[in-house]
Design a protein around this motif. Structure first.
Motif, mmCIF file in Angstrom:
data_model
loop_
_atom_site.group_PDB
_atom_site.id
_atom_site.type_symbol
_atom_site.label_atom_id
_atom_site.label_comp_id
_atom_site.label_asym_id
_atom_site.label_seq_id
_atom_site.Cartn_x
_atom_site.Cartn_y
_atom_site.Cartn_z
ATOM 1 N N ALA A 51 0.822 -1.214 0.000
ATOM 2 C CA ALA A 51 0.000 0.000 0.000
ATOM 3 C C ALA A 51 0.857 1.266 0.000
ATOM 4 O O ALA A 51 0.584 2.212 -0.751
ATOM 5 C CB ALA A 51 -0.933 -0.004 1.210
ATOM 6 N N LYS A 52 1.877 1.306 0.844
ATOM 7 C CA LYS A 52 2.727 2.503 0.913
ATOM 8 C C LYS A 52 3.511 2.693 -0.386
ATOM 9 O O LYS A 52 3.671 3.816 -0.870
ATOM 10 C CB LYS A 52 3.687 2.413 2.106
ATOM 11 N N LEU A 53 3.997 1.586 -0.941
ATOM 12 C CA LEU A 53 4.729 1.680 -2.199
ATOM 13 C C LEU A 53 3.822 2.172 -3.316
ATOM 14 O O LEU A 53 4.232 2.983 -4.158
ATOM 15 C CB LEU A 53 5.326 0.323 -2.555
ATOM 16 N N LYS A 54 2.587 1.703 -3.337
ATOM 17 C CA LYS A 54 1.641 2.151 -4.359
ATOM 18 C C LYS A 54 1.369 3.643 -4.233
ATOM 19 O O LYS A 54 1.193 4.334 -5.239
ATOM 20 C CB LYS A 54 0.337 1.365 -4.248
ATOM 21 N N ALA A 55 1.357 4.149 -2.986
ATOM 22 C CA ALA A 55 1.132 5.582 -2.783
ATOM 23 C C ALA A 55 2.256 6.396 -3.397
ATOM 24 O O ALA A 55 2.019 7.424 -4.052
ATOM 25 C CB ALA A 55 1.003 5.883 -1.292
ATOM 26 N N PHE A 56 3.494 5.945 -3.197
ATOM 27 C CA PHE A 56 4.606 6.643 -3.846
ATOM 28 C C PHE A 56 4.545 6.444 -5.359
ATOM 29 O O PHE A 56 4.821 7.366 -6.133
ATOM 30 C CB PHE A 56 5.945 6.145 -3.307
ATOM 31 N N GLY A 57 4.157 5.239 -5.793
ATOM 32 C CA GLY A 57 4.037 4.975 -7.219
ATOM 33 C C GLY A 57 3.045 5.899 -7.907
ATOM 34 O O GLY A 57 3.246 6.298 -9.058
ATOM 35 N N LYS A 58 1.968 6.270 -7.195
ATOM 36 C CA LYS A 58 0.994 7.202 -7.768
ATOM 37 C C LYS A 58 1.606 8.583 -7.993
ATOM 38 O O LYS A 58 1.285 9.267 -8.960
ATOM 39 C CB LYS A 58 -0.218 7.304 -6.848
ATOM 40 N N ILE A 59 2.494 8.996 -7.081
ATOM 41 C CA ILE A 59 3.178 10.280 -7.252
ATOM 42 C C ILE A 59 4.046 10.241 -8.506
ATOM 43 O O ILE A 59 4.052 11.176 -9.315
ATOM 44 C CB ILE A 59 4.027 10.592 -6.005
ATOM 45 N N VAL A 60 4.768 9.137 -8.669
ATOM 46 C CA VAL A 60 5.617 8.974 -9.856
ATOM 47 C C VAL A 60 4.752 8.926 -11.113
ATOM 48 O O VAL A 60 5.047 9.601 -12.110
ATOM 49 C CB VAL A 60 6.462 7.695 -9.730
ATOM 50 N N GLN A 61 3.683 8.165 -11.070
ATOM 51 C CA GLN A 61 2.829 8.000 -12.241
ATOM 52 C C GLN A 61 2.180 9.311 -12.666
ATOM 53 O O GLN A 61 2.058 9.597 -13.863
ATOM 54 C CB GLN A 61 1.753 6.949 -11.967
ATOM 55 N N ALA A 62 1.792 10.109 -11.696
ATOM 56 C CA ALA A 62 1.189 11.409 -12.022
ATOM 57 C C ALA A 62 2.169 12.286 -12.790
ATOM 58 O O ALA A 62 1.792 12.970 -13.760
ATOM 59 C CB ALA A 62 0.735 12.107 -10.739
ATOM 60 N N PHE A 63 3.436 12.252 -12.377
ATOM 61 C CA PHE A 63 4.450 13.050 -13.079
ATOM 62 C C PHE A 63 4.700 12.485 -14.472
ATOM 63 O O PHE A 63 4.843 13.239 -15.448
ATOM 64 C CB PHE A 63 5.741 13.067 -12.265
ATOM 65 N N VAL A 64 4.742 11.157 -14.586
ATOM 66 C CA VAL A 64 4.930 10.527 -15.899
ATOM 67 C C VAL A 64 3.816 10.915 -16.853
ATOM 68 O O VAL A 64 4.055 11.267 -18.021
ATOM 69 C CB VAL A 64 5.009 8.992 -15.740
ATOM 70 N N GLU A 65 2.584 10.884 -16.369
ATOM 71 C CA GLU A 65 1.447 11.232 -17.224
ATOM 72 C C GLU A 65 1.457 12.716 -17.588
ATOM 73 O O GLU A 65 1.125 13.086 -18.714
ATOM 74 C CB GLU A 65 0.143 10.862 -16.513
ATOM 75 N N GLU A 66 1.864 13.540 -16.640
ATOM 76 C CA GLU A 66 1.912 14.986 -16.889
ATOM 77 C C GLU A 66 2.922 15.335 -17.985
ATOM 78 O O GLU A 66 2.687 16.232 -18.797
ATOM 79 C CB GLU A 66 2.308 15.690 -15.585
ATOM 80 N N GLU A 67 4.042 14.602 -18.018
ATOM 81 C CA GLU A 67 5.098 14.910 -18.985
ATOM 82 C C GLU A 67 5.146 13.936 -20.155
ATOM 83 O O GLU A 67 6.070 13.988 -20.971
ATOM 84 C CB GLU A 67 6.458 14.899 -18.264
ATOM 85 N N GLY A 68 4.165 13.046 -20.223
ATOM 86 C CA GLY A 68 4.204 11.986 -21.222
ATOM 87 C C GLY A 68 4.240 12.467 -22.655
ATOM 88 O O GLY A 68 4.774 11.781 -23.536
ATOM 89 N N THR A 69 3.666 13.637 -22.942
ATOM 90 C CA THR A 69 3.645 14.155 -24.314
ATOM 91 C C THR A 69 4.689 15.236 -24.545
ATOM 92 O O THR A 69 4.731 15.830 -25.615
ATOM 93 C CB THR A 69 2.255 14.730 -24.637
ATOM 94 N N ASN A 70 5.516 15.483 -23.554
ATOM 95 C CA ASN A 70 6.575 16.492 -23.681
ATOM 96 C C ASN A 70 7.789 15.834 -24.318
ATOM 97 O O ASN A 70 8.510 15.077 -23.678
ATOM 98 C CB ASN A 70 6.916 17.064 -22.300
#
Length: 595
Positions: A463-482
């Motif tokens: 659960a804790k790892l997934k919470a950090f993973g969501k932070i990483v994933q949000a950044f990946v999605e935000e910059e995915g088209t850059n």
């Protein structure tokens, strides 16, 4: 010889451009008035103190070491006491402490920056006030009102210092088998008997009193870790006025002779009916001590960060001045008899390794400190909970990954110096010796890896790892088209996917054989450490890309270092993943008597 200058430009970059601490702190009523100017002024003054007062003591303190004079008396190296008095007079111990007890109430993230610089200046000296702050945190969290009023003002002011007394001759990390005994007395105190070893700053002449936090067992305590209680045991029992009174029955019997941190007294402490007072509930002392232990683990990460920085500064300066051979592509300093060694590719690899590890580590450490501020001070309970989970998850990574990297970096720094690297006058071999110790104490890095994988990740089904993973994933999605960010986003996203799959695979194996956790833990932590660094290096690269047009060479340097990290350091994860997946079979197949 040697040099140290506080890396203020990069510290301010992390605090303000990467983390946006102004906005973060404004959301916390306790810190809403702390602005960028205040933070910058504090760290600038701290940098001067570290460079001018503490750093000159590092090599001399290492050469002289501490002296055991008999009858429990220990002297710190020359100049240590005077520097500590200046530290106290300037108010540095109170920086992030509760104003109720005389503290200045500044955020943990600012205190973290102070301790990075102190550790660069002299880790051995810094351990005296560093352990005191951990004792303050434990008493602040679990002490009775009477204990707080007696001890916290003196710890906050720095007039008294503190220690943590856990380890015994027969047990280190396995505290469940400790033997120290605590006998209750009619006046509500306890008489404590036992021997503790490896006690950093256990005895010295820097302060008027030393406050020991001691783990011991009550007479009716259950076996194991569930039967441990925590006690405050002062060197001098405070009198009615709160001043040091009668000498207590705790005394240094010897100091350890170590490979490094010679300027810090690592003591054998003998308790012979020493008077102590219970901290927290009976038989729940480990919970209270974990406040100090976790603070210490984050502090050891800061030690690794500080050593990486000072080693980098010195090896960089040397590489720019040392003349040796010509560049493979032709002379770069034709007016000199040879080129400076910074022109050589492998010297640059060593320097960039240090640079990437220290700048990535600074971002990680400061971000974690900011999470602690959110955990303690944010008005939204859900934010406090989220931040607490992230700190719990990443504390073992801070301790182990940053100290592993520090040992690598100080070794690379010594290598840059060549033959001069192992000559004491240059100071580099001291950093290697000091850095190696950090991988062992406060829970070996293997223990940290087991804590991460076994307790923090598999223990809550990820659960804790997934919470950090969501932070990483949000950044990946935000910059995915850059398009400009793809060289950083793609390896970050790929590693995130691999960590998720690796975690599931190990978890499935562990259901059938618990040794799979022990076999995979150390390489697994390295992989998670690189996931964290990849996230922060990608974020720092984004800022550098956006600001490189400013003409500020700082951003060009940051961008080049990010590219080096992803090209040369992050690929380590491929080998570490293979090691983690290889499992326990080859480790456990050989009978012990066949070794």
């Amino acid at each position: 010889m040697g040099q140290y200058t506080a890396p203020l430009r990069d510290m301010q970059f992390v605090l303000h451009e990467l983390l946006g601490v102004d906005a973060e702190l404004k959301a916390m009523p306790q810190h809403a008035d702390v602005d960028a100017d205040t933070i910058n002024q504090v760290i600038e003054e701290a940098g001067k103190f570290c460079a001018d007062v503490v750093f000159p003591l590092n090599q001399s303190g290492d050469r002289e070491g501490c002296t055991y004079e008999g009858d429990g008396v220990v002297r710190a190296p020359k100049g240590f006491r005077e520097a500590y008095q200046q530290y106290v007079e300037a108010g540095w111990p109170a920086l992030a402490c509760d104003p109720e007890f005389g503290g200045q109430g500044l955020p943990i993230v600012v205190n973290n920056a102070l301790y990075e610089m102190l550790n660069s200046a002299s880790q051995a000296w810094t351990m005296y006030p560093g352990l005191s702050h951990g004792a303050y945190e434990a008493l602040h969290a679990h002490g009775t009102p009477e204990l707080k009023q007696t001890y916290l003002p003196k710890l906050v002011s720095g007039e008294w210092t503190g220690t943590m007394c856990l380890t015994e001759p027969h047990c280190g990390t396995d505290l469940g088998i400790l033997r120290s005994k605590a006998e209750p007395q009619a006046d509500g105190s306890y008489r404590i008997t036992g021997t503790k070893i490896f006690i950093s700053a256990g005895e010295h002449d820097l302060a008027d009193n030393i406050i020991h936090l001691v783990l011991a067992r009550l007479p009716d305590a259950p076996q194991g870790t569930k039967g441990i209680s925590l006690f405050v045991v002062p060197k001098f029992v405070p009198d009615a006025s709160g001043n040091p009174g009668a000498r207590n029955g705790i005394q240094c019997g010897a100091i350890e002779h170590k490979m490094g941190i010679h300027g810090n007294a690592t003591c054998v402490m003998n308790l012979d009916g020493a008077q102590g007072w219970l901290v927290g509930e009976p038989n729940k002392g480990l919970n209270a001590m974990f406040v100090m232990m976790n603070a210490a683990r984050l502090g050891v990460g800061a030690q690794g960060l500080g050593l990486t920085e000072v080693a980098y500064q010195n090896s960089l300066a040397y590489a720019k001045e040392r003349l040796q051979m010509r560049a493979l592509t032709g002379p770069k300093a034709p007016d000199q008899p040879a080129d400076p060694i910074i022109v050589h590719p492998d010297v640059r690899r060593m320097l960039l390794t240090q640079k990437a590890y220290v700048e990535g580590g600074r971002a990680f450490a400061y971000w974690t400190a900011l999470q602690i501020d959110r955990e303690l001070s944010h008005p939204d309970e859900s934010v406090r909970k989220q931040s607490a989970d992230l700190v719990a998850l990443l504390t073992p990574v801070i301790k182990a990954f940053l100290t592993d990297n520090a040992f690598t970096s100080t070794n690379e720094g010594m290598q840059v110096f060549g033959g001069h690297g192992y000559i004491a006058e240059w100071g580099m071999e001291q950093y290697v010796r000091d850095a190696r110790i950090n991988m062992i104490y406060e829970g070996t890095n293997t223990i940290q890896a087991l804590d991460l994988l076994g307790r923090k990740i598999l223990g809550d089904m990820g659960a804790k790892l997934k919470a950090f993973g969501k932070i990483v994933q949000a950044f990946v999605e935000e910059e995915g088209t850059n398009e400009a960010m793809q060289e950083f986003i793609n390896p970050l996203a790929d590693l995130g996917d691999k960590v998720q799959k690796l975690t599931m695979e190990i978890g499935m194996k562990a259901m059938g054989n618990a040794d799979e956790v022990g076999a995979a833990a150390v390489p697994y932590l390295r992989v998670v450490g690189h996931l964290v660094f990849s996230y922060f290096w990608a974020r720092m690269a984004k800022i550098a890309l956006e600001k490189q047009g400013s003409g500020d060479k700082f951003y060009a340097s940051k961008l080049a270092t990010a590219r080096f990290y992803f090209a040369k350091l992050q690929p380590e994860t491929a080998a570490e993943i293979r090691k983690a997946r290889a499992g326990a079979a080859t480790l456990m197949a050989l009978d012990a008597d066949l070794f």
